[in-house]
Structure formats: structure tokens, C-alpha cells
Design an enzyme around this catalytic site. Structure first.
Site, PDB file in Angstrom:
ATOM      1  N   CYS A   2       0.869  -1.173   0.000  1.00 51.95           N
ATOM      2  CA  CYS A   2       0.000   0.000   0.000  1.00 51.95           C
ATOM      3  C   CYS A   2       0.904   1.220   0.000  1.00 51.95           C
ATOM      4  CB  CYS A   2      -0.916   0.017   1.218  1.00 51.95           C
ATOM      5  SG  CYS A   2      -2.008   1.473   1.275  1.00 51.95           S
ATOM      6  N   GLU A 114      -3.306   0.976  -6.845  1.00 53.22           N
ATOM      7  CA  GLU A 114      -2.214   0.076  -7.203  1.00 53.22           C
ATOM      8  C   GLU A 114      -2.005   0.178  -8.716  1.00 53.22           C
ATOM      9  OE1 GLU A 114       0.720  -1.134  -6.360  1.00 53.22           O
ATOM     10  OE2 GLU A 114      -0.333  -1.925  -4.594  1.00 53.22           O
TER      11      GLU A 114
END
Length: 271
Positions: A2, A114
Site C-alpha cells: 500500500c 495500485e
């Protein structure tokens, strides 16, 4: 992993979702659609109030800096590298194991970003025709629109170069716990592209479902084996993912338009 996420919910909304008992309006953060490491973020934690008569933990909404600095660190410079802690080893690593047993938190988010390198771009990279492949960002978020409750850790660090009464004498920092990405189908997937979170990236933030919030935040739970059970991935099929503008790749861009769903990957970034 993350490395970037979105957090736009107002503290009043978060207070209702997480049953917050204490929140300081002076710690209000503006909506942030491109949260990057070292930024200040909201964290939900259970901790006794400072100077309170009772040692009983109180559910609080606090403002922390993303990038954990261990209490024993000589300087805070390594915090920007400690944005993620792996669920598989968090109980063993010196930087995280103390926080794992006593200082756990929830980091509320809308979802996380992402990046995927397109097939065509990867082929060019392999052939040596392009040094830096263009990556397509995806936004991953709960399919039902609920808060993405990321499991986190927090830590206190004392800057010994400053006097006790200095407002920056204490740093409170945090890290997101990550786990292996789901290989099961997404609840809602893009028309073209990845069918599972693992197709986007092999890691993902560990999302805690509401039935685990109280146990995770309880500072009285310190047994490592007991806590490791809370690191189990959430049930499959709760997430959706969709392509968003490559504008999110620049941390200087920040606005709700970054969450706008594209009909498909941008040109040159086909999955």
C-alpha cells in the site's frame, strides 16, 4: 503493498462508523484523494486519555503521520520506508513487534491505488526498447461503498533535541499491515483487465471487517498467537477494482476526479 490511498470521509462520519468517543476538532484533516507516505492521516485507536483519572481505554480518532518510526530509532528519517508491515512477519520484526502487541489501530480509507504494467509495455521493457514502462493505476475499494478499514500499527517517538513542552517533541506515526492479495474473483471487476486483486499486485492492505474491529483495537489483547488469528484475510468477494486516470501517479494531483472510473485502461497502458 500500500503506497497510496484515498481518505475523503469527514471525521463526523468516521466517528459514527467506528463509535468514536474522543476527537479533537483541531486535528481535522482536509479530504485527501492522494494520500502518500509521510502525510498526516486519520487513525482509530483505543487508548487511555492523557491526564485522565481512569486508565480505561477510550476510542479515539487521532491524527498520525504515515511512516512508522520505532521508539528506539535515533532519528525519524527511516519512517518514509516503513509505511507497510507484512502480516506474515509483523510479530517478529524489531520495528513492529512491540506495536503489534500493544499499539494497534485502524486506518480508515475510501480505498487504495495500485499500478499495473500493461502487457505491451512489459514486452517493450523486456526487449530493451523502453526503460520505464507506463503503468495503469487501479482504485480498489469495498464493493458496497463502506469504509475500507486497514489494519495498522502506531508508535511514539521522542525527539530528544527538543524540550518536553515543544509541540513537535513527540511524533506519533503509523504503518499499514499488508497481506497476500486475493486470487478469487472481484465482486465487481473492470470490463477488461484484472479479474482478481492478485492480478494487479501480489500484496494488498489487510482489511478488517467490523466484527474484528473491537478485538484488534483492544490494547489488553497482547497474546501473539491470539493476535495472529486476527490477521486472517477478510472473506473473498468484498472488493471491486477499476482503472483511474494516470494523474494519480503524481502526488501533487489531489481531487475527487482521481476516483473517477474510466471505461478502460488509458491508451498505452493496456492490461
Amino acid at each position: 503493498m500500500c503506497g497510496r490511498y484515498a481518505a475523503s470521509r469527514a471525521p463526523e462520519d468516521l466517528a459514527g462508523v467506528f463509535e468514536i468517543d474522543k476527537w479533537d476538532p483541531e486535528e481535522t484533516l482536509a479530504p485527501d484523494y492522494n494520500v502518500a507516505p509521510t502525510k498526516e492521516v486519520y487513525a482509530v485507536l483505543d487508548r487511555p486519555l492523557k491526564d485522565a483519572d481512569s486508565p480505561k481505554p477510550v476510542r479515539q480518532l487521532r491524527k498520525l503521520k504515515w511512516g512508522l518510526v520505532p521508539s528506539w530509532a535515533k532519528t525519524p528519517e527511516g519512517g518514509a520506508r516503513m509505511i507497510n508491515a507484512r502480516a506474515e512477519t509483523v510479530h517478529e520484526k524489531p520495528s513492529y513487534r512491540r506495536a503489534f502487541t500493544t499499539r494497534r489501530c485502524i486506518l480508515p480509507a475510501d480505498g487504495y491505488y495500485e499500478w499495473v504494467t500493461g502487457v505491451g509495455e512489459r514486452e517493450l521493457e523486456v526487449e530493451g526498447k523502453k526503460k520505464r514502462p507506463r503503468k495503469q493505476p487501479y482504485f480498489v475499494t469495498p464493493a458496497d461503498g463502506s469504509v475500507f478499514a486497514m489494519a495498522g500499527l502506531y508508535e511514539f517517538w521522542r525527539d530528544r533535541t527538543l524540550p518536553d513542552d515543544h509541540p513537535q517533541a513527540w511524533w506519533v506515526t503509523c504503518s499499514v499491515i499488508t497481506t497476500e492479495a486475493e486470487t478469487s474473483p472481484l465482486a465487481v471487476g473492470p470490463a477488461e483487465g484484472p479479474r482478481a486483486l492478485a492480478d494487479i499486485h501480489p500484496r494488498m492492505p489487510l482489511m478488517l471487517t467490523p466484527n474484528h474491529w473491537d478485538a484488534w483495537l483492544d490494547p489488553a489483547r497482547t497474546d501473539v498467537d491470539d493476535l495472529l488469528e486476527l490477521l486472517a484475510p477478510p472473506p473473498a468477494g468484498l472488493m471491486r477494482a477499476y482503472p483511474v486516470s494516470t494523474a494519480v501517479s503524481n502526488v501533487r494531483n489531489n481531487g475527487p476526479e482521481l476516483l473517477t472510473e474510466l471505461e478502460g485502461p488509458e491508451e498505452g497502458t493496456l492490461f
